[in-house]
Design a protein around this motif. Structure first.
Motif, short mmCIF file in Angstrom:
data_model
loop_
_atom_site.label_atom_id
_atom_site.label_comp_id
_atom_site.label_asym_id
_atom_site.label_seq_id
_atom_site.Cartn_x
_atom_site.Cartn_y
_atom_site.Cartn_z
N PRO A 225 39.22 4.21 42.47
CA PRO A 225 39.50 3.99 41.14
C PRO A 225 39.01 4.76 39.99
O PRO A 225 37.86 5.11 40.32
CB PRO A 225 39.20 2.45 41.02
N HIS A 226 39.65 4.96 38.92
CA HIS A 226 38.89 5.54 37.98
C HIS A 226 38.74 4.70 36.79
O HIS A 226 39.59 3.53 36.67
CB HIS A 226 39.95 7.02 37.48
N PRO A 227 37.81 4.95 35.77
CA PRO A 227 37.88 4.06 34.88
C PRO A 227 39.04 3.95 33.94
O PRO A 227 39.96 5.03 34.02
CB PRO A 227 36.53 4.93 33.75
N PHE A 228 39.47 2.78 33.11
CA PHE A 228 40.57 2.67 32.49
C PHE A 228 40.14 2.25 31.05
O PHE A 228 39.06 1.45 30.85
CB PHE A 228 41.69 1.93 32.97
N ASP A 229 41.18 2.25 30.14
CA ASP A 229 40.76 1.81 28.82
C ASP A 229 41.84 0.48 28.47
O ASP A 229 42.78 0.42 28.74
CB ASP A 229 41.18 2.78 27.79
N VAL A 230 41.17 -0.20 27.72
CA VAL A 230 41.87 -1.59 27.33
C VAL A 230 41.98 -1.66 25.84
O VAL A 230 40.90 -1.47 25.14
CB VAL A 230 41.07 -2.79 27.87
N GLY A 231 43.19 -1.76 25.55
CA GLY A 231 43.30 -1.77 24.05
C GLY A 231 44.71 -0.92 23.50
O GLY A 231 45.62 -1.00 24.20
N HIS A 232 44.40 -0.44 22.17
CA HIS A 232 45.30 0.53 21.69
C HIS A 232 44.71 1.65 21.02
O HIS A 232 43.79 1.62 20.39
CB HIS A 232 46.30 -0.22 20.82
N ARG A 233 45.41 2.92 20.94
CA ARG A 233 44.71 3.94 20.54
C ARG A 233 44.11 4.06 19.16
O ARG A 233 43.31 4.65 18.74
CB ARG A 233 45.61 5.29 20.76
#
Length: 500
Positions: free
Chosen positions: A428-436
């Motif tokens: 797995p790769h890191p992922f972002d949570v949220g909105h740009r």
């Protein structure tokens, strides 16, 4: 006692210990020394150096010092000096013998204060912010906006005086570092909706934040649970019956979703709060201090902690070529015996670990423990089991127009993910949570590997080895680093073979 610690010297400042730590650095209790035996107690803010300091960060600290120094007002912290020593930037500030309002509520054991006391404290903050808003240089307005008014950035001293601190993300015409409104910085709990949306800002964002703090102190309730959504706020009088109609209406106007509907000057709110406070026996700082002293609530600052992290950094000699270089072993955690743990690191950071047990045949999504950590995730994360794999997705919306989501990289809108699927063969790769255009939190999943009869996950930072219980079908560890608190939060998800 501060003088119980062996003092260090940082340039011409004699350090007595650590007062606190923030997003940009640490604050130390210090004595400024000079010719003729000159000594002055200060709070010395020193930028944290973990890598070479880039020019933008350097200028941001200098901007904070310059902006704060320009505001000469009893309700704004005083700046004495800004400089650089041993490759570290520093700001010498007035040492405030007191606590911030977040600490005050914890010591008081309540989130609700008498309206007159809350009004007198917020009115003082309004006075300081009004002075900042009206600041001029050479007859030209600087249009200074604080942008991060919060409980943590309002200090109450032992005499009942409130001071506004931390202009680190303030916006003004004299800044050398542009503060892009599309980059959301600061405490989201008190941000106006247009600030959360990354829109153009004016001084009414500080009006909104001050009114929201007053609402929380007077009612004991944060209308948005300190989260990132905004809506119309219920009338103040509904939760605080002692509020007169005129004051309740003004607070409601200050909390308008439309910035054009709010008062253009924070002085309007400050004057109304002073009028109420004075008519109810709380007309100045002395009355505020007396209220808490009579109830046994200490306004004294926390004890100074020892610290030696500013000592000159010695470079150790290289080891002999034939010698083996010793390495520290990772901390080993067996989830069969420990489900929750918290530790401090030598760097001053800390980490917390929580465990979520999920049956492989479980029904329905489960909210992850990371979602319960205040200020960490912009939106809750949910997890389900699908064919023995772990499926992670985002819950809810920030507001009706923008949904929080998962991204490979939130800066790339096209990288939005419906879900993250992890199985025992994943890399797995890191992922972002949220909105740009909103707050974004990076999450790094680590998948355990089978070693004998156990699933084992190796975490590089912090250095941990996590062992799943023997009946686990899979182990996934989610790692998130909270920049503001300098804490690592780990959630160990164990998928069990059978129903739980």
């Amino acid at each position: 006692m501060a003088d119980a610690y062996e003092p260090q010297f940082f340039g011409r400042y004699q350090l007595s210990g650590l007062l606190g730590q923030g997003g940009m650095g640490s604050v130390y209790l210090a004595q400024q020394t000079g010719p003729g035996g000159f000594r002055r107690e200060v709070a010395l803010k020193v930028i944290r150096v973990e890598e070479p300091l880039d020019e933008e960060l350097r200028l941001m600290l200098l901007d904070e010092a310059q902006l704060t120094a320009l505001v000469n007002h009893p309700n704004v912290v005083t700046v004495y000096e800004v400089g650089e020593h041993d490759g570290r930037l520093f700001v010498a500030l007035e040492r405030i013998h007191g606590i911030n309002l977040a600490t005050l509520l914890k010591r008081a054991g309540t989130r609700r204060l008498p309206l007159a006391v809350a009004a007198a404290m917020v009115a003082q903050a309004c006075d300081g912010l009004h002075a900042a808003h009206e600041l001029q240089r050479d007859g030209r307005p600087l249009h200074l906006i604080h942008r991060d008014v919060s409980l943590s950035n309002l200090m109450l001293d032992e005499r009942g005086r409130v001071r506004v601190i931390d202009f680190g993300i303030a916006r003004a015409n004299v800044r050398r570092v542009a503060t892009d409104p599309a980059i959301v910085r600061g405490n989201i709990a008190y941000m106006a909706p247009e600030q959360l949306a990354g829109q153009e800002l004016d001084r009414t964002v500080d009006v909104y934040a001050a009114a929201l703090i007053l609402f929380e102190l007077a009612t004991g309730t944060h209308p948005f649970r300190r989260e990132q959504w905004r809506a119309s706020v219920p009338p103040l009088r509904g939760l605080c019956p002692e509020a007169p109609p005129a004051l309740g209406d003004l607070v409601g106007v200050c909390l308008s979703l439309d910035p054009q509907s709010r008062p253009r000057s924070i002085d309007a709110l400050g004057e109304a709060l002073w009028t109420y406070a004075r008519s109810h026996g709380c007309g100045g700082p002395e009355a505020v201090a007396r209220h808490f002293h009579e109830r046994g609530v200490s306004l004294a600052p926390p004890p100074v902690r020892p610290s030696d992290d500013l000592r000159p950094r010695a470079v150790p000699p290289p080891p002999p070529r034939t010698a083996a270089v010793a390495t520290s072993e990772p901390t080993r955690i067996d989830l069969a015996h420990t489900l929750e743990l918290e530790r401090a690191l030598a760097t001053g950071e800390r980490w917390t670990l929580r465990t979520t047990m999920m049956p492989a045949t479980g029904r329905g999504p489960r909210r992850l423990a990371l979602s319960t950590i205040e200020g960490l995730l912009p939106a809750p994360l949910l997890a389900t089991c699908a064919g023995g794999a772990l499926c992670i997705h985002c819950e809810g919306a920030v507001d009706p127009s923008t949904r929080a989501s998962l991204y490979v990289d939130a800066r790339q809108p096209s990288s939005r993910l419906e879900r993250v699927l992890i199985d025992d063969g994943s890399l797995p790769h890191p992922f972002d949570v949220g909105h740009r255009r909103y707050q974004v939190q990076r999450v790094e999943p680590v998948v355990g590997r089978r070693q004998g009869d156990r699933w084992v996950a190796q975490i590089s930072r912090p250095a941990l080895t996590v062992l799943a219980p023997r009946d686990a079908h899979m182990l996934v560890v989610l790692v998130a680093h909270h920049e503001m608190t300098r804490a690592y939060h780990l959630e160990c998800i164990c998928i069990e073979r059978g129903p739980r």
